[in-house]
Motif scaffolding. Sequence first.
Motif, PDB file in Angstrom:
ATOM      1  N   PRO A   1      30.561  11.094  19.665  1.00  0.00           N
ATOM      2  CA  PRO A   1      30.875   9.748  19.144  1.00  0.00           C
ATOM      3  C   PRO A   1      31.132   9.788  17.636  1.00  0.00           C
ATOM      4  O   PRO A   1      30.212  10.025  16.855  1.00  0.00           O
ATOM      5  CB  PRO A   1      29.633   8.925  19.493  1.00  0.00           C
ATOM      6  CG  PRO A   1      28.526   9.935  19.601  1.00  0.00           C
ATOM      7  CD  PRO A   1      29.146  11.213  20.075  1.00  0.00           C
ATOM      8  N   ALA A   2      32.405   9.594  17.261  1.00  0.00           N
ATOM      9  CA  ALA A   2      32.874   9.932  15.911  1.00  0.00           C
ATOM     10  C   ALA A   2      32.153   9.152  14.819  1.00  0.00           C
ATOM     11  O   ALA A   2      31.791   9.722  13.781  1.00  0.00           O
ATOM     12  CB  ALA A   2      34.385   9.696  15.825  1.00  0.00           C
ATOM     13  N   ASN A   3      31.956   7.849  15.018  1.00  0.00           N
ATOM     14  CA  ASN A   3      31.330   7.049  13.962  1.00  0.00           C
ATOM     15  C   ASN A   3      29.927   7.543  13.648  1.00  0.00           C
ATOM     16  O   ASN A   3      29.565   7.743  12.485  1.00  0.00           O
ATOM     17  CB  ASN A   3      31.269   5.575  14.379  1.00  0.00           C
ATOM     18  CG  ASN A   3      32.625   4.935  14.572  1.00  0.00           C
ATOM     19  OD1 ASN A   3      33.425   5.387  15.397  1.00  0.00           O
ATOM     20  ND2 ASN A   3      32.893   3.866  13.838  1.00  0.00           N
ATOM     21  N   THR A   4      29.133   7.725  14.693  1.00  0.00           N
ATOM     22  CA  THR A   4      27.740   8.120  14.497  1.00  0.00           C
ATOM     23  C   THR A   4      27.634   9.576  14.080  1.00  0.00           C
ATOM     24  O   THR A   4      26.755   9.949  13.285  1.00  0.00           O
ATOM     25  CB  THR A   4      26.925   7.827  15.771  1.00  0.00           C
ATOM     26  OG1 THR A   4      27.039   6.422  16.070  1.00  0.00           O
ATOM     27  CG2 THR A   4      25.470   8.169  15.589  1.00  0.00           C
ATOM     28  N   ASN A   5      28.534  10.428  14.572  1.00  0.00           N
ATOM     29  CA  ASN A   5      28.566  11.810  14.089  1.00  0.00           C
ATOM     30  C   ASN A   5      28.862  11.859  12.594  1.00  0.00           C
ATOM     31  O   ASN A   5      28.282  12.645  11.851  1.00  0.00           O
ATOM     32  CB  ASN A   5      29.624  12.613  14.849  1.00  0.00           C
ATOM     33  CG  ASN A   5      29.213  12.926  16.276  1.00  0.00           C
ATOM     34  OD1 ASN A   5      28.049  12.818  16.633  1.00  0.00           O
ATOM     35  ND2 ASN A   5      30.179  13.313  17.095  1.00  0.00           N
ATOM     36  N   CYS A   6      29.772  11.006  12.158  1.00  0.00           N
ATOM     37  CA  CYS A   6      30.121  10.951  10.733  1.00  0.00           C
ATOM     38  C   CYS A   6      28.929  10.473   9.905  1.00  0.00           C
ATOM     39  O   CYS A   6      28.637  11.031   8.842  1.00  0.00           O
ATOM     40  CB  CYS A   6      31.323  10.020  10.535  1.00  0.00           C
ATOM     41  SG  CYS A   6      31.985  10.005   8.853  1.00  0.00           S
ATOM     42  N   LEU A   7      28.230   9.458  10.387  1.00  0.00           N
ATOM     43  CA  LEU A   7      27.049   8.969   9.675  1.00  0.00           C
ATOM     44  C   LEU A   7      25.975  10.050   9.598  1.00  0.00           C
ATOM     45  O   LEU A   7      25.316  10.209   8.565  1.00  0.00           O
ATOM     46  CB  LEU A   7      26.503   7.728  10.380  1.00  0.00           C
ATOM     47  CG  LEU A   7      25.345   7.013   9.693  1.00  0.00           C
ATOM     48  CD1 LEU A   7      25.734   6.523   8.304  1.00  0.00           C
ATOM     49  CD2 LEU A   7      24.841   5.841  10.543  1.00  0.00           C
TER      50      LEU A   7
ATOM     51  N   GLU B   1      31.455   8.213   0.274  1.00  0.00           N
ATOM     52  CA  GLU B   1      32.830   7.729   0.388  1.00  0.00           C
ATOM     53  C   GLU B   1      33.812   8.846   0.733  1.00  0.00           C
ATOM     54  O   GLU B   1      34.969   8.570   1.091  1.00  0.00           O
ATOM     55  CB  GLU B   1      33.261   7.055  -0.918  1.00  0.00           C
ATOM     56  CG  GLU B   1      32.528   5.778  -1.238  1.00  0.00           C
ATOM     57  CD  GLU B   1      31.140   6.006  -1.860  1.00  0.00           C
ATOM     58  OE1 GLU B   1      30.372   5.014  -1.949  1.00  0.00           O
ATOM     59  OE2 GLU B   1      30.832   7.166  -2.245  1.00  0.00           O
ATOM     60  N   ASN B   2      33.369  10.103   0.628  1.00  0.00           N
ATOM     61  CA  ASN B   2      34.224  11.238   0.979  1.00  0.00           C
ATOM     62  C   ASN B   2      34.306  11.460   2.485  1.00  0.00           C
ATOM     63  O   ASN B   2      35.125  12.251   2.951  1.00  0.00           O
ATOM     64  CB  ASN B   2      33.713  12.526   0.327  1.00  0.00           C
ATOM     65  CG  ASN B   2      33.925  12.551  -1.170  1.00  0.00           C
ATOM     66  OD1 ASN B   2      34.090  11.512  -1.799  1.00  0.00           O
ATOM     67  ND2 ASN B   2      33.901  13.736  -1.755  1.00  0.00           N
ATOM     68  N   PHE B   3      33.449  10.767   3.235  1.00  0.00           N
ATOM     69  CA  PHE B   3      33.380  10.946   4.683  1.00  0.00           C
ATOM     70  C   PHE B   3      34.089   9.793   5.395  1.00  0.00           C
ATOM     71  O   PHE B   3      33.856   8.618   5.084  1.00  0.00           O
ATOM     72  CB  PHE B   3      31.922  10.983   5.148  1.00  0.00           C
ATOM     73  CG  PHE B   3      31.168  12.209   4.724  1.00  0.00           C
ATOM     74  CD1 PHE B   3      30.953  13.249   5.611  1.00  0.00           C
ATOM     75  CD2 PHE B   3      30.661  12.323   3.429  1.00  0.00           C
ATOM     76  CE1 PHE B   3      30.244  14.380   5.218  1.00  0.00           C
ATOM     77  CE2 PHE B   3      29.961  13.452   3.037  1.00  0.00           C
ATOM     78  CZ  PHE B   3      29.752  14.482   3.929  1.00  0.00           C
ATOM     79  N   THR B   4      34.920  10.131   6.367  1.00  0.00           N
ATOM     80  CA  THR B   4      35.605   9.123   7.184  1.00  0.00           C
ATOM     81  C   THR B   4      35.606   9.604   8.625  1.00  0.00           C
ATOM     82  O   THR B   4      35.449  10.793   8.899  1.00  0.00           O
ATOM     83  CB  THR B   4      37.069   8.938   6.732  1.00  0.00           C
ATOM     84  OG1 THR B   4      37.778  10.182   6.900  1.00  0.00           O
ATOM     85  CG2 THR B   4      37.149   8.513   5.273  1.00  0.00           C
TER      86      THR B   4
ATOM     87  N   LEU C   1      26.372   1.191   8.110  1.00  0.00           N
ATOM     88  CA  LEU C   1      26.992   1.510   9.396  1.00  0.00           C
ATOM     89  C   LEU C   1      28.332   2.179   9.121  1.00  0.00           C
ATOM     90  O   LEU C   1      29.053   1.795   8.197  1.00  0.00           O
ATOM     91  CB  LEU C   1      27.226   0.245  10.240  1.00  0.00           C
ATOM     92  CG  LEU C   1      26.107  -0.277  11.130  1.00  0.00           C
ATOM     93  CD1 LEU C   1      26.647  -1.367  12.046  1.00  0.00           C
ATOM     94  CD2 LEU C   1      25.437   0.811  11.943  1.00  0.00           C
ATOM     95  N   LEU C   2      28.675   3.156   9.941  1.00  0.00           N
ATOM     96  CA  LEU C   2      29.982   3.805   9.832  1.00  0.00           C
ATOM     97  C   LEU C   2      30.911   3.012  10.753  1.00  0.00           C
ATOM     98  O   LEU C   2      30.877   3.169  11.971  1.00  0.00           O
ATOM     99  CB  LEU C   2      29.860   5.274  10.232  1.00  0.00           C
ATOM    100  CG  LEU C   2      30.839   6.263   9.606  1.00  0.00           C
ATOM    101  CD1 LEU C   2      32.268   5.997  10.039  1.00  0.00           C
ATOM    102  CD2 LEU C   2      30.734   6.279   8.080  1.00  0.00           C
ATOM    103  N   TYR C   3      31.752   2.188  10.162  1.00  0.00           N
ATOM    104  CA  TYR C   3      32.474   1.133  10.889  1.00  0.00           C
ATOM    105  C   TYR C   3      33.956   1.221  10.561  1.00  0.00           C
ATOM    106  O   TYR C   3      34.336   1.519   9.423  1.00  0.00           O
ATOM    107  CB  TYR C   3      31.907  -0.214  10.418  1.00  0.00           C
ATOM    108  CG  TYR C   3      32.234  -1.427  11.248  1.00  0.00           C
ATOM    109  CD1 TYR C   3      31.362  -1.854  12.245  1.00  0.00           C
ATOM    110  CD2 TYR C   3      33.390  -2.168  11.035  1.00  0.00           C
ATOM    111  CE1 TYR C   3      31.638  -2.995  12.993  1.00  0.00           C
ATOM    112  CE2 TYR C   3      33.664  -3.305  11.780  1.00  0.00           C
ATOM    113  CZ  TYR C   3      32.788  -3.712  12.760  1.00  0.00           C
ATOM    114  OH  TYR C   3      33.059  -4.841  13.502  1.00  0.00           O
TER     115      TYR C   3
END
Length: 334
Positions: free
Chosen positions: A132-138, A150-153, A284-286
């Motif tokens: 799950p990309a959002n939560t993996n990124c967080l 801010e470097n993470f998307t 939240l990564l949204y």
Amino acid sequence: MPSPIKVLITGAAGQIAYSLMYGISNGDVFGKDQPIDLVLLDITPMMGVLEGVVMELQDLAVPLLREVIATDKEEVAFKDLDVAILVGSMPRREGMERKDLLKANVNIFKSQGAALDKYAKKTVKVVVVGNPANTNCLTAIKSAPSIPKENFTCLTRLDHNRAKAQIALRLKVSSDEVKNVIIWGNHSSTQYADVSHAVVKQGGKDVPVSDAVKDDAWLKGGFISTVQQRGAAVIAARKLSSALSAAKAICDHTRDFWNGTPEGEWVSMGVISDGNKYGVPNDLLYSFPVTIKDKTWKIVEGLKIDDFSCGKMDVTTKELQEEKDTAFQFLQIA
């Protein structure tokens, strides 16, 4: 020519990475004068496959690709990176509950976040693709405290492109004539594809999509569900996941992150919330609409959100909050 930039692709033996590499290597993403050193990371059992991938990259004979490094070691893969495209993740297997999937991926992205923190440049730009990309990124953000969050998307550009394509097909126009659709929230079946601020070029003028389509029931029903379920529909038909379109979306996302968005246009991108935009809670990564300049994204502000949109956004926010809470239990973060 400028010095080469160092670009990592994880999950490099997989089909999405395989579809991605030519676009990264030939100048479509970073520019026709930007040399690239390409690093390919995968697990040890896939190193034989990667040998074949390296051969193919050599056989492309593209002048911008200066060096290819294939490795199963994080300390090699993450060293001095300019860009990290994190494609590899644990896929959901039959009988696996979502909590099990989250736990497996928390471990992967905790490790990769820590490797970014230890070895990569502090200016590294990170694109998380693996679901799950959002939560993996967080998770990666929380594991890399010395790199600006801010470097993470994360990638919601595939959903953005799907939304544009559905409108273009409906109106029988080119997809590049559809602008400013929005994907809100999670890269999942709860995401909200919103065209209430989108426009389409007709007769030389920008016309609101709602006025051009003239079918509110479809825009609030079948259109949204088609975008939400498109990945599952591709798997059902192809018996494999969306590799070609995902690779194109990764190129689009990374190109805009690196070079900026056109004036007057925004794109959808999963980014960290500061708690002050559109009622989305802090941290939240949204997926928001963003504009990008000088490798820095900015959430588009001041868009009017009606009650219908609020309801859809709340559903995907709730799912992301639940995913975050579960992931943070595994990370042991309060």
